[in-house]
Structure formats: C-alpha cells, structure tokens
Design a protein around this motif. Structure first.
Motif, PDB file in Angstrom:
ATOM      1  N   VAL A   1      10.029  -0.618 -25.772  1.00  0.00           N
ATOM      2  CA  VAL A   1       9.923  -1.372 -24.528  1.00  0.00           C
ATOM      3  C   VAL A   1       8.436  -1.519 -24.201  1.00  0.00           C
ATOM      4  CG1 VAL A   1      10.217   0.718 -23.118  1.00  0.00           C
ATOM      5  CG2 VAL A   1      10.596  -1.517 -22.104  1.00  0.00           C
ATOM      6  N   PHE A   2       8.047  -2.753 -23.898  1.00  0.00           N
ATOM      7  CA  PHE A   2       6.650  -3.103 -23.653  1.00  0.00           C
ATOM      8  C   PHE A   2       6.461  -3.336 -22.161  1.00  0.00           C
ATOM      9  CE2 PHE A   2       3.527  -6.887 -23.891  1.00  0.00           C
ATOM     10  CZ  PHE A   2       2.417  -6.076 -23.806  1.00  0.00           C
ATOM     11  N   LEU A   3       5.491  -2.645 -21.560  1.00  0.00           N
ATOM     12  CA  LEU A   3       5.190  -2.806 -20.139  1.00  0.00           C
ATOM     13  C   LEU A   3       3.806  -3.418 -19.996  1.00  0.00           C
ATOM     14  CD1 LEU A   3       6.607   0.206 -20.660  1.00  0.00           C
ATOM     15  CD2 LEU A   3       6.592   0.236 -18.159  1.00  0.00           C
ATOM     16  N   CYS A   4       3.737  -4.569 -19.344  1.00  0.00           N
ATOM     17  CA  CYS A   4       2.444  -5.231 -19.125  1.00  0.00           C
ATOM     18  C   CYS A   4       2.548  -6.090 -17.880  1.00  0.00           C
ATOM     19  CB  CYS A   4       2.077  -6.077 -20.346  1.00  0.00           C
ATOM     20  SG  CYS A   4       0.393  -6.733 -20.313  1.00  0.00           S
ATOM     21  N   PHE A   5       1.539  -6.017 -17.023  1.00  0.00           N
ATOM     22  CA  PHE A   5       1.633  -6.625 -15.694  1.00  0.00           C
ATOM     23  C   PHE A   5       0.506  -7.621 -15.411  1.00  0.00           C
ATOM     24  CE2 PHE A   5       3.803  -2.576 -15.723  1.00  0.00           C
ATOM     25  CZ  PHE A   5       5.043  -2.898 -15.200  1.00  0.00           C
ATOM     26  N   GLY A   6       0.029  -8.286 -16.445  1.00  0.00           N
ATOM     27  CA  GLY A   6      -0.927  -9.360 -16.246  1.00  0.00           C
ATOM     28  C   GLY A   6      -2.363  -8.886 -16.115  1.00  0.00           C
ATOM     29  N   SER A   7      -3.236  -9.856 -15.844  1.00  0.00           N
ATOM     30  CA  SER A   7      -4.673  -9.594 -15.834  1.00  0.00           C
ATOM     31  C   SER A   7      -5.112  -8.685 -14.699  1.00  0.00           C
ATOM     32  CB  SER A   7      -5.436 -10.922 -15.734  1.00  0.00           C
ATOM     33  OG  SER A   7      -5.110 -11.764 -16.800  1.00  0.00           O
ATOM     34  N   VAL A   8      -4.395  -8.744 -13.576  1.00  0.00           N
ATOM     35  CA  VAL A   8      -4.820  -7.947 -12.416  1.00  0.00           C
ATOM     36  C   VAL A   8      -3.694  -7.096 -11.853  1.00  0.00           C
ATOM     37  CG1 VAL A   8      -6.699  -9.496 -11.763  1.00  0.00           C
ATOM     38  CG2 VAL A   8      -4.419  -9.912 -10.852  1.00  0.00           C
ATOM     39  N   GLY A   9      -2.610  -6.933 -12.616  1.00  0.00           N
ATOM     40  CA  GLY A   9      -1.487  -6.124 -12.147  1.00  0.00           C
ATOM     41  C   GLY A   9      -1.801  -4.640 -12.220  1.00  0.00           C
TER      42      GLY A   9
ATOM     43  N   ILE B   1      -2.154   2.082 -23.247  1.00  0.00           N
ATOM     44  CA  ILE B   1      -3.388   1.334 -23.500  1.00  0.00           C
ATOM     45  C   ILE B   1      -3.875   0.712 -22.207  1.00  0.00           C
ATOM     46  CG2 ILE B   1      -2.854   0.860 -25.920  1.00  0.00           C
ATOM     47  CD1 ILE B   1      -1.731  -1.841 -25.095  1.00  0.00           C
ATOM     48  N   GLY B   2      -5.094   0.198 -22.237  1.00  0.00           N
ATOM     49  CA  GLY B   2      -5.600  -0.573 -21.111  1.00  0.00           C
ATOM     50  C   GLY B   2      -5.238  -2.033 -21.318  1.00  0.00           C
TER      51      GLY B   2
ATOM     52  N   LEU C   1       5.357   0.989 -25.218  1.00  0.00           N
ATOM     53  CA  LEU C   1       3.950   0.576 -25.256  1.00  0.00           C
ATOM     54  C   LEU C   1       3.615   0.130 -23.846  1.00  0.00           C
ATOM     55  CD1 LEU C   1       1.336  -0.148 -26.843  1.00  0.00           C
ATOM     56  CD2 LEU C   1       2.333  -2.422 -27.209  1.00  0.00           C
ATOM     57  N   TRP C   2       2.648   0.801 -23.215  1.00  0.00           N
ATOM     58  CA  TRP C   2       2.409   0.632 -21.770  1.00  0.00           C
ATOM     59  C   TRP C   2       0.962   0.236 -21.540  1.00  0.00           C
ATOM     60  CZ3 TRP C   2       3.259   5.312 -17.929  1.00  0.00           C
ATOM     61  CH2 TRP C   2       3.079   4.869 -16.610  1.00  0.00           C
ATOM     62  N   SER C   3       0.774  -0.985 -21.051  1.00  0.00           N
ATOM     63  CA  SER C   3      -0.544  -1.437 -20.623  1.00  0.00           C
ATOM     64  C   SER C   3      -0.715  -1.007 -19.168  1.00  0.00           C
ATOM     65  CB  SER C   3      -0.658  -2.964 -20.755  1.00  0.00           C
ATOM     66  OG  SER C   3      -1.887  -3.428 -20.242  1.00  0.00           O
TER      67      SER C   3
END
Length: 482
Positions: A280-288, A350-351, A310-312
């Motif tokens: 499961v991939f977590l990512c919330f955009g450029s400023v999330g 990750i960042g 994988l967590w941004s």
C-alpha cells in the motif's frame, strides 16, 4: 513555408498546473504541425524549485514548436506571505500583479512573429489574463487542470450567487445537500472547497469572478475524458457555457525529476523485492502533511493491517509555512525506533516519492491519496485503487466523486480538510480497516477500475473520445483565428 499559428499558454505557477499544461501543449503540436506554443512561466510563490526542475527535465525532449519564456521576478512585496495551500484569492492577487509582465511578453512575441497569434490559453485561476487577449483582439481559451465536476460546481455556485442571491458563506460547516447539474448524487456542502465558502466571503467572490470570466472564453479545455465524467460533460451542452473540450488524461509519463533520480532508483529497487500487488502506497501531494498525532495513528494502522507499505511522509510545518518536500526528514523525531525496527522488513518510509513510477510498479496494490486531480488520473491510468484522504483545495470534491459518483475507491475520509478548524484525528482502527478493504482482491472497485483504466488509455488514441475532442478544438481554433 507558412508561419505556424502561435498559441500562448499562461499556466498557474504551480507544478501540478504546469505539468498538465505542458503535456497538452505537446499533444497539440503533435496532432497538428500548423501550431507552435509559447508557455509563459511566472515566478510563483510555491514550490518554485519543482517548477524549475520540471522545465529543465522536459526541455531537452521538446520539439522546436514549444518554447518557454521565463518572466521576471515581481517586486519582493509579493512574496512576503507564502500560503501553505493554494488560495484562489491569493493567486488572483498575484495574477493581477503579473498581468503587465504577461502583456509585455505577448507584445514582444507579436513583434517577432506578427500576425500569427491564434489565441491565449489561460489557467482557470488566471482568467484575468484574458484581458490581454481582449486588448489584442485575439481569442482566449480557459484550461481547467481539475475535473469537469469541479468546473460544473464552480459555474453552479456562480449561478446561485448571481441569479438566486444565495450567500455561499451559509454553506460553511453546513449539513446542506446541493443539487448540481451533471452530478448523479446530491453534493454535501461539507465537500465544497472550504476556500469557496469561507465565512469572510473572499473565496466566493473569487470563484464568482473566475466563473464569469470563463463564460466569456471561446472554449474551455478540461483535463479529463468523456468515459470518466460523462454525466458532467453532457450537462455543459445546455448552452450556458462556451464549448467544453475533454483533452485528458494529461499525464507526465516519460519524465521524472532528474534531480532526484538516486532517490527514485532506491525506491524502485525496494519495490522490485516486494510481491505483486502487496504494497500500500501513501502519498499526499506536494504540500500534504499531518501533525504528529495523526502520523502516529497512521503508523499504528499500517502496522496492525499487516500489509507492506511505502509511505511518503511529511510533518505539518509551523503555521504559514510550506511543508518540506526534501528527502532529509528525520523520521525518528515523530516515529518511535521500535516501530521503525518492527516494520523495517515490510515498510519503507521516504520524503519525496517518484509517484508515477511507484504507481506503475506491479508491487503496488493500493494508493492512499490526497485525491489531487493529477494523482487521481494517475491512479486510474495504472489501475491502482484509491483510499481517499483529501487535505485542501478541491480534493474533498474529488474524493466525493471517487467514492459516491464513480464508486471506484475506499473512503478513509471525504471531508477531511485542513483549511477547516477542529479537525478530528482519524484513529488507527479506522485506518487499519480501510487499508484491509483497499487491499482486498475481492473488492468490486477493482473490476470497475480495470474497465476505467482501459477507457483512460484509449481516450487519447486514434478514435478515442479525447482525441476526437482535441481534433474538434483544433478546427475551432483555426476557425476562430480566421
């Protein structure tokens, strides 16, 4: 040889808007060699480095029919306050100050290529730039980088204000339900963009202004495709708006951020070692970003779900600041060493994330997303189910569309909005439950998404819905210029 017809594109100076604008420019000149495009790049207040890096990465591959003109910096007083999320009011004020620079750049272009300016294409949040087209007597077109549903809602709210005297501020923190043309279901006021119904009324004034001006354009281009939003697109046929052209999906498929290739390679290598559809991939955009308590709840939900992840990750910055998009986040400042140790074999934090490459990877089985429109289209393109966790702007509306209108996602929350006060934490049990639903192979959303993925990829092919729409647009642009 006849000189090409020149189009000037004026995108909002934000990376998500610029990418889809450039992708459309590439499509246009690729479809018809009678056109060339000049993209005017404003110096924006948000994530300017990302904009610069993107232009650098794509410039080498572009044909001579597309060029970038970088406008000068504005005076320093425009950058004293950097908002942490986009605001139509803020951007309108920036656009007003940019107008003289746009005017000078277009006049310079006309001097070098007299008589061939076929039109100016402005972002939906830059409609004041239509004044420049009006002064020159050339057609103007509006480009919406968001959904057709968002456009329809904007026009509907403007109609409520102008023709029915509705005060949009009444919808702030309201349980009202709106009947909006083009929507199958009634739209809860709680998923309206918070900035559009803010209690001060500045947002509703801005939306009214942008919608009024958009109605004056020769056409409106929307980054979507007919099969995804047919109800909404068909609703524009009532004659109250200019022609609407579906020109999507406009995705940056071929160019990553070359300045972060080492980070991207590390992420992809990790995914290569994971089983198919297991992550499961977590990512919330450029400023999330989230506060520390919410981050800990996410961590607990992830661990208890048992799925690989994988967590941004980005932490909320101090008030008024923009979240850091670098790779240098010290995750131990917010997550315990014990959690990091326990999940070291199944999780990677990750960042910055190479989102398009990640979604394309066979190891990804689900996407927890802020529901930005570009991210939504990317997930459909790759057939990856979304769990909705919107944060700001029009993302709540996108989440409502994914969950209720299209029935193609799992709801973590559809009205979570950092622009509203008193945000409740989403607890770890809810997060765990939604992750399990998202990653369930038997969930019927996967079948729906597989069908929409096929439609998405066909739309821009020969005979596809968006391809036909773009051909119609080209014909109308030539007619409007003649």
């Amino acid at each position: 040889m006849m000189k090409k017809l020149e189009l000037v594109f004026v995108p909002l100076p934000a990376i998500g808007h610029l990418v889809s604008t450039v992708e459309f420019a590439k499509l246009l000149v690729g479809r018809d060699d009678r056109f060339s495009v000049t993209v005017l790049v404003m110096k924006g207040p948000i994530l300017q480095t990302a904009v610069t890096n993107y232009i650098h990465s794509v410039s080498a591959s572009l044909s001579g029919s597309i060029r970038f003109v970088h406008l000068p910096h504005l005076d320093s007083d425009s950058s004293n306050s950097h908002p942490s999320s986009p605001s139509p009011v803020y951007f309108h004020n920036v656009m007003e100050r940019q107008k003289s620079l746009i005017r000078d750049a277009v006049h310079q272009l006309i001097l070098s290529e007299p008589g061939r300016l076929a039109g100016i294409v402005v972002d939906l949040l830059c409609t004041s730039m239509m004044d420049v087209a009006d002064e020159l007597g050339v057609p103007s077109y509006v480009f919406s980088t968001s959904s057709a549903a968002c456009l329809a809602l904007m026009f509907h709210l403007q109609t409520l204000q102008d023709h029915q005297g509705v005060d949009l501020t009444e919808f702030a923190d309201s349980d009202a339900e709106l009947v909006v043309p083009g929507f199958v279901n009634s739209v809860p006021a709680r998923v309206l963009p918070a900035l559009w119904v803010d209690k001060e009324g500045v947002g509703s004034t801005a939306i009214r202004r942008e919608a009024r001006r958009a109605r004056e354009a020769k056409g409106i281009l929307v980054n979507t495709f007919m099969e995804l939003e047919s109800h909404v697109i068909n609703s524009f046929a009532n004659g109250t708006t200019p022609p609407v052209y579906t020109v999507g999906p406009l995705l940056n498929l071929n160019h990553g951020d070359h300045h972060k290739q080492d980070s991207a390679s590390d992420v992809i290598r990790w995914l290569d070692d994971q089983p198919q559809s297991s992550v499961v991939f977590l990512c919330f955009g450029s400023v999330g970003a989230f506060n520390d308590d919410q981050i800990k709840n996410i961590a607990s939900g992830l661990e208890n779900s048992g799925y690989r992840f994988l967590w941004s990750l980005r932490r909320s910055p101090p008030k008024g600041m923009i979240p850091d998009s670098s790779d240098n986040t010290n995750f131990e400042e917010v997550l315990s060493k014990e959690f990091l140790n326990r999940t070291s074999e199944i999780g990677k934090i990750i960042g910055w994330a190479p989102q398009m490459e990640v979604l394309a990877h066979s190891a990804i089985g689900g996407f927890i997303s802020h529901c930005g429109w570009n991210s939504t289209l990317e997930s459909i393109w790759h057939g990856v189910p979304i769990a909705t966790w919107p944060i700001y702007a029009e993302q709540q509306l996108n989440a409502f569309q994914i969950i209720t209108e299209l029935e193609m996602g799992v709801e973590i929350k559809i009205d979570y909005n950092k622009d509203r006060n008193n945000i409740d934490l989403i607890n770890s049990q809810e997060i765990e439950s939604r992750i399990r639903s998202l990653m369930d192979d038997s969930n019927p959303i996967r079948k729906k998404l597989a069908s929409m993925k096929e439609n998405c990829r066909k739309a821009l092919m020969e005979g596809g819905s968006s391809n036909s729409s773009i051909q119609r647009l080209i014909g109308d642009m030539i007619t409007n210029f003649s």
